[in-house]
Scaffold this active site. Structure first.
Site, PDB file in Angstrom:
ATOM      1  N   TYR A  19      36.492   6.617 -25.374  1.00  0.00           N
ATOM      2  CA  TYR A  19      36.616   5.391 -26.159  1.00  0.00           C
ATOM      3  C   TYR A  19      37.357   5.641 -27.476  1.00  0.00           C
ATOM      4  O   TYR A  19      36.846   5.328 -28.549  1.00  0.00           O
ATOM      5  CB  TYR A  19      35.227   4.794 -26.424  1.00  0.00           C
ATOM      6  CG  TYR A  19      34.564   4.281 -25.164  1.00  0.00           C
ATOM      7  CD1 TYR A  19      34.906   3.037 -24.643  1.00  0.00           C
ATOM      8  CD2 TYR A  19      33.637   5.039 -24.472  1.00  0.00           C
ATOM      9  CE1 TYR A  19      34.337   2.564 -23.479  1.00  0.00           C
ATOM     10  CE2 TYR A  19      33.058   4.590 -23.298  1.00  0.00           C
ATOM     11  CZ  TYR A  19      33.410   3.346 -22.804  1.00  0.00           C
ATOM     12  OH  TYR A  19      32.850   2.884 -21.655  1.00  0.00           O
ATOM     13  N   TYR A 147      23.673  -1.317 -18.778  1.00  0.00           N
ATOM     14  CA  TYR A 147      24.822  -0.397 -18.759  1.00  0.00           C
ATOM     15  C   TYR A 147      24.629   0.576 -17.600  1.00  0.00           C
ATOM     16  O   TYR A 147      23.571   1.197 -17.479  1.00  0.00           O
ATOM     17  CB  TYR A 147      24.947   0.379 -20.084  1.00  0.00           C
ATOM     18  CG  TYR A 147      26.085   1.361 -20.022  1.00  0.00           C
ATOM     19  CD1 TYR A 147      27.389   0.957 -20.284  1.00  0.00           C
ATOM     20  CD2 TYR A 147      25.872   2.674 -19.624  1.00  0.00           C
ATOM     21  CE1 TYR A 147      28.457   1.839 -20.161  1.00  0.00           C
ATOM     22  CE2 TYR A 147      26.931   3.564 -19.494  1.00  0.00           C
ATOM     23  CZ  TYR A 147      28.217   3.133 -19.770  1.00  0.00           C
ATOM     24  OH  TYR A 147      29.262   4.008 -19.627  1.00  0.00           O
ATOM     25  N   ASP A 248      18.146   2.594 -12.194  1.00  0.00           N
ATOM     26  CA  ASP A 248      19.088   3.538 -12.799  1.00  0.00           C
ATOM     27  C   ASP A 248      18.331   4.310 -13.877  1.00  0.00           C
ATOM     28  O   ASP A 248      18.150   3.822 -14.995  1.00  0.00           O
ATOM     29  CB  ASP A 248      20.281   2.758 -13.375  1.00  0.00           C
ATOM     30  CG  ASP A 248      21.253   3.653 -14.146  1.00  0.00           C
ATOM     31  OD1 ASP A 248      20.915   4.828 -14.394  1.00  0.00           O
ATOM     32  OD2 ASP A 248      22.337   3.163 -14.503  1.00  0.00           O
ATOM     33  N   LYS A 277      22.354  13.071 -16.021  1.00  0.00           N
ATOM     34  CA  LYS A 277      22.154  13.609 -17.370  1.00  0.00           C
ATOM     35  C   LYS A 277      21.244  14.835 -17.446  1.00  0.00           C
ATOM     36  O   LYS A 277      21.699  15.949 -17.271  1.00  0.00           O
ATOM     37  CB  LYS A 277      21.657  12.490 -18.296  1.00  0.00           C
ATOM     38  CG  LYS A 277      22.715  11.410 -18.570  1.00  0.00           C
ATOM     39  CD  LYS A 277      22.262  10.466 -19.637  1.00  0.00           C
ATOM     40  CE  LYS A 277      23.201   9.306 -19.868  1.00  0.00           C
ATOM     41  NZ  LYS A 277      24.349   9.618 -20.707  1.00  0.00           N
TER      42      LYS A 277
END
Ligand code: PMP
Length: 427
Positions: A19, A147, A248, A277
């Site tokens: 980003y 997200y 998720d 992660k």
């Protein structure tokens, strides 16, 4: 020896960071090593890490047990293709994942990043209904503020506004979105909170293959915590309307919220579960998508007979070896007490920030502490101040949040929180 100035210059010339703009790059601080909870910068400064490398480095850096697991596996085999071949590290990891995740998750598909594990989950859900001969179930129902990753399928499930991907709206698959859960882990559940989701399920269940949620914590969409009762109700509604539930837990998995998996707060099992992660303690890129026997059998009984996915680096042995070591290290530790201790300390030490005029709210759950400001912060202004204070924190929007490695001592956590609050107070 590294030349910090040269690294920064070459970084700006050649490297495209997440980003970020190439011709107006922000400063990136060169890290040359990391040990425990400390990051060593090339210029000699040390930072206490408040981010655990985006939720993943739960055991801190340079952990002897994890180092040993990787080193040993390198001697045996760094990589081998996973089609037609298997290996003990992957088998052991998948068996462990089935054993420690909520009940009725029976099969594991190894993916190479969180976003890819979401892609796999989408395919599983769509293929499952296709296999049942139900072609109308082509949509997923996601939550506002959700997200789920940066690849195209995952992007299409992110909140179109907070999910950062509205730019691609014209070419993304179009899915459905229900109102975000009301904020607050302890907020008393009210059926009205879920009315929108219920309405969409009841009106469109023939088109909906699955509901996808981040259990208990909506992460990148606002660090929003919500009630386990809401999650429990989603499970009931999915059952009522014959829709699959995808959880998720890429961010929340492996203890971060105080339970091994956040679904356990509501005592529910999803049909499909995404992990990533912290699965390798932040050592290597690896993720997993688990599903129930019902889903797996459904897919494999269908026309294709197989799940249509197979990445090159699937089941990478180094990643699996360090995942096995990381999970064992976690399970062998008194992690529940550790997370409780961190939670109580975060509550004690961050709550006073509520009194600051620029702060809107402070919230804590497990080893996650969030300070929400009244106005969006300017990251480029705040980050150098955090670095000068000797801490690594990466704010976004109105949020300044920390989720440190679990191994952080009370003393280091105090340094982290006091310096954080001090920077906010004086900015
Ligand atoms: N889902 C959630 C809940 C996440 O927090 C993230 C990462 N921020 C992802 C999916 C995507 O994972 P990755 O960045 O490993 O692709």
């Amino acid at each position: 020896m590294y030349d910090p100035k040269q690294i920064i210059e070459d970084d700006k010339s050649f490297v495209w960071h997440p980003y970020s703009s190439t011709h107006n790059p922000t400063d990136n601080y060169p890290v040359v090593s990391a040990n425990g909870v400390r990051l060593q910068l090339a210029d000699g400064r040390q930072l206490i890490d408040g981010m655990a490398s985006w939720w993943s480095a739960i055991h801190g850096y340079n952990h002897p047990t994890l180092n040993q697991a990787v080193n040993k596996q390198i001697e045996d085999m760094s990589h081998v293709m996973f089609g037609g071949l298997t290996h003990p590290q992957a088998v052991s990891l998948c068996k462990t994942l089935v054993e420690i995740t909520p009940k009725d998750l029976d099969k594991v598909f190894l993916a190479d990043s969180g976003s890819v594990s979401v892609e796999v989950a989408i395919k599983m859900a769509l293929q499952y209904w296709l296999s049942q001969g139900i072609k109308s179930k082509t949509k997923l129902l996601s939550l506002r503020n959700g997200y789920h990753g940066d690849t195209f399928g995952a992007m299409s499930l992110c909140d179109p506004i907070t999910g950062m991907h509205h730019l691609f709206e014209h070419s993304m698959p179009q899915h459905l979105f229900a109102e975000a859960p009301t904020m607050g882990f302890d907020t008393a559940f009210d059926e009205r909170h879920i009315a929108d989701l219920k309405r969409q399920l009841s009106e469109q269940h023939q088109q909906i293959a699955a509901v996808i949620v981040e259990p208990i914590v909506q992460g990148a969409g606002g660090m929003r915590f919500y009630s386990p009762d809401y999650l429990k109700r989603i499970r009931e509604l999915c059952d009522e309307f014959n829709v699959l539930l995808i959880a998720d837990e890429i961010a929340t998995g492996f203890g971060r919220t105080g339970k091994l998996f956040a679904c356990e707060h509501a005592n529910i099992s999803p049909d499909i579960l995404c992990l990533g992660k912290a699965i390798t303690g932040g050592y290597m890129t690896l993720a997993a998508t688990l599903c129930s026997n019902k889903v797996a059998r459904g897919i494999c009984d269908g026309e294709a007979g197989v799940l249509m996915h197979g990445p090159t680096f699937m089941g990478n042995p180094l990643a699996c070896a360090v995942a096995n070591a990381s999970i064992q290290l976690l399970l062998d530790s008194p992690w529940q007490q550790t997370i409780k201790r961190i939670e109580q300390q975060l509550l004690r030490e961050l709550s006073p920030a509520k009194a600051l005029t620029q702060v809107d709210s402070v919230r804590v759950l497990g080893a996650i502490g969030v300070i929400e400001m009244k106005e969006a912060v300017v990251m480029t202004e705040l980050t150098p101040k955090f670095v000068d204070a000797g801490i690594w924190v990466r704010p976004f929007g109105k949020l300044i949040y920390i989720m440190p490695p679990y191994i952080i001592s009370s003393e280091d956590l105090s340094l982290l929180t006091s310096r954080l609050v001090n920077v906010i107070t004086t900015s």
